[in-house]
Scaffold this active site. Structure first.
Site, PDB file in Angstrom:
ATOM      1  N   LYS A  91       0.931  -1.125   0.054  1.00 47.29           N
ATOM      2  CA  LYS A  91      -0.112   0.020   0.048  1.00 47.29           C
ATOM      3  C   LYS A  91       0.748   1.177   0.039  1.00 47.29           C
ATOM      4  CE  LYS A  91      -3.999   1.896   2.693  1.00 47.29           C
ATOM      5  NZ  LYS A  91      -4.637   1.610   3.991  1.00 47.29           N
TER       6      LYS A  91
ATOM      7  N   SER B 208      -9.658   1.635   3.005  1.00 44.51           N
ATOM      8  CA  SER B 208      -8.855   2.199   2.198  1.00 44.51           C
ATOM      9  C   SER B 208      -7.762   1.597   1.367  1.00 44.51           C
ATOM     10  CB  SER B 208      -8.209   3.305   2.963  1.00 44.51           C
ATOM     11  OG  SER B 208      -7.269   2.957   4.028  1.00 44.51           O
TER      12      SER B 208
ATOM     13  N   SER C  78      -9.686  -0.712   7.178  1.00 43.24           N
ATOM     14  CA  SER C  78      -9.180  -0.670   5.849  1.00 43.24           C
ATOM     15  C   SER C  78      -8.235  -1.613   5.226  1.00 43.24           C
ATOM     16  CB  SER C  78      -8.201   0.491   5.821  1.00 43.24           C
ATOM     17  OG  SER C  78      -8.862   1.610   5.649  1.00 43.24           O
TER      18      SER C  78
END
Ligand code: GLN
Length: 493
Positions: free
Chosen positions: A80, A155, A179
């Site tokens: 990420k 997210s 997330s």
């Protein structure tokens, strides 16, 4: 022959060792998958082709020399884009960090490299990890691989979408309020949020420091545990890192659930949950019951207030953490007559609407005169949530619930109303407030062919029993669907 991009981490590791597959061939397969899917998905912000090739070649050399760096050697992993990677642009999905190349690797990234992993690239996310759909990325949304008109969750939507289609074999995400688990649920893969402190936050771009935690995504429970084993462990550079011996993570994977006390959270099985999701979760609980688990219904009254408390605590912490982005030290700068106007303009131009909203909310909640009514009150709710968990774990070894209240929703459906978006996290937020671990395991598809996730929560440092129950759920439901996009035949539109 199976396309190597469709191998699980465990299968790929075995093939690399037997010599039937090289790290270079595996990387080529995953890269081809990215080439075939990125136009539809936009899971990645940066693909590090050269770095990945060098790492794959190094893995092949090590294998040829008989070295064994462990289960991630030669495995393509996505990271990420809120985790620092030395010399590779790291934006956290924000314009304010556009062009920022960190001078150092996050601890998790160094651990991946030391384990011989091949880092393929940096995945898309909601700006600074604030969101539940990846639509808040300043670089455009990621699409759900099961239906590209829908969100992948967030997210960490880029990481989840990538693992689901095979443009990486496993990935890292971060989970502050859901997330990792929520996008895992919406993309039909496994994702785990470890105990707070188990994985180092050094080099993770901070959102809400008392809640943030890095964790793994993979296509099955065992592989998720494997990736966590590599990145977990004490780190002197993170003051909140857990100092004790690393708890057992994968030791219960084949132990089954006979005699395990499974608590069904009453508050998370009500009308707020879409009926097909509730039905799939109930069916899974029934399977656990048949497999010998002891099912108990547990009430967590504080959960009704957890979302409100989180949406004060997280913005309060974010308003302090994001003060460092001032146009001086990193990324974007918009000039002004004075330092103050320069800072104001840089921040106004660099932060998107959701991040600005959170900074304003957080600053307000922390301001003199309001501090006790808002932030103080939220901290008291946090204590109540912790107490509810402590009481629940007297009666149960794990707690279970849906991971998300619904399956993937259409892109744009919830962007107009922030509260509706926040509501996506009702099932995932409580355990972040407590600091406990939780995971999502795919258990079914709804009538639209969209995945449904099952959440398993455990007490702090209870990763072993969490993965034990997760693995049994996986065996019992035998969910083996993959999105149609995950085939090498798909070609660019
Ligand atoms: N969706 C939640 C939020 O917007 C959680 C995000 C996260 O876990 N990073 O804050």
């Amino acid at each position: 022959m199976t396309d190597p991009a469709d191998l699980t981490l465990g299968e790929a590791a075995a093939e690399l060792r037997s010599g039937s597959l090289s790290a270079r061939e595996l990387l080529d397969a995953v890269t081809a998958r990215a080439a075939n899917t990125e136009a539809q998905l936009h899971a990645f912000l940066t693909l590090d082709r050269d770095g990945a090739r060098t790492a794959a070649e190094a893995a092949d050399t090590a294998i040829a020399a008989g070295e064994d760096l462990g289960p991630l050697m030669g495995i393509p992993i996505a990271v990420k884009d809120n985790m620092c990677t030395r010399g590779i642009e790291t934006t956290a999905g924000s314009k304010i960090l556009s062009g920022y190349e960190p001078p150092y690797d996050a601890t998790v990234v160094s651990r991946l490299r030391d384990a011989g992993a091949v880092i393929v690239g940096k995945t898309n996310l909601d700006e600074f990890a604030m969101g539940s759909s990846t639509e808040n990325s300043a670089y455009g949304p990621t699409h759900n691989p099961w239906d590209t008109d829908r969100v992948p969750g967030g997210s960490s939507g880029g990481s989840a979408a990538s693992v689901a289609v095979g443009s990486s074999i496993a990935a890292l995400g971060s989970d502050t309020g859901g997330s990792i688990r929520q996008p895992a649920s919406l993309c039909g893969i496994v994702g785990a949020k470890p105990t707070y402190g188990l994985v180092s936050r050094y080099g993770l771009i901070a959102f809400a420091s008392s809640l943030d935690q890095i964790g793994p995504f993979a296509r099955n429970v065992g592989d998720t545990a494997t990736l966590l084993e590599v990145v977990a462990g004490f780190d002197i550079r993170d003051a909140t890192s857990f100092r004790g011996a690393r708890p057992d993570i994968a030791g219960g994977l084949t132990a089954g659930v006979a005699g395990v006390r499974v608590g069904m959270v009453k508050e998370l099985m009500g009308d707020a949950i879409a009926p097909p999701v509730r039905a799939a979760v109930q069916r899974t609980i029934d399977l656990l019951d048949d497999a010998g688990a002891e099912i108990v219904e547990i009430s967590m009254p504080s959960f009704d207030y957890a979302l409100s408390a989180y949406y004060l605590i997280a913005p309060a912490e974010c308003s302090a953490n994001l003060a460092r982005f001032d146009g001086v030290r990193y990324g974007l700068r918009v000039d002004g007559e004075t330092t103050e106007t320069m800072m104001g303009r840089s921040r106004a131009a660099g932060f998107g609407p959701e991040v600005s909203r959170r900074i304003l909310l957080g600053t307000y909640a922390l301001s003199a005169g309001y501090y006790d009514a808002f932030y103080g009150q939220a901290q008291r709710v946090r204590t109540l949530v912790r107490r509810d968990f402590a009481a629940a774990y007297e009666q149960a070894d794990v707690l279970v619930s849906p991971t998300a209240p619904s399956t993937a929703f259409p892109i744009g459906a919830k962007t107009a109303d922030p509260l509706e978006m926040y509501y996506q996290d009702i099932c995932t937020i409580p355990l972040n407030l407590a600091g406990d671990p939780g995971m999502s395991v795919p258990v079914a598809l709804d009538d639209d062919g969209l995945p449904i996730g099952f959440q398993v929560m455990a007490p702090a440092l209870g990763e072993k029993v969490m993965f034990q129950v997760g693995a049994e759920v996986e065996r019992l439901v035998a969910f083996d669907s993959r999105p149609a996009l995950a085939t090498s035949e798909v070609t660019l539109p």
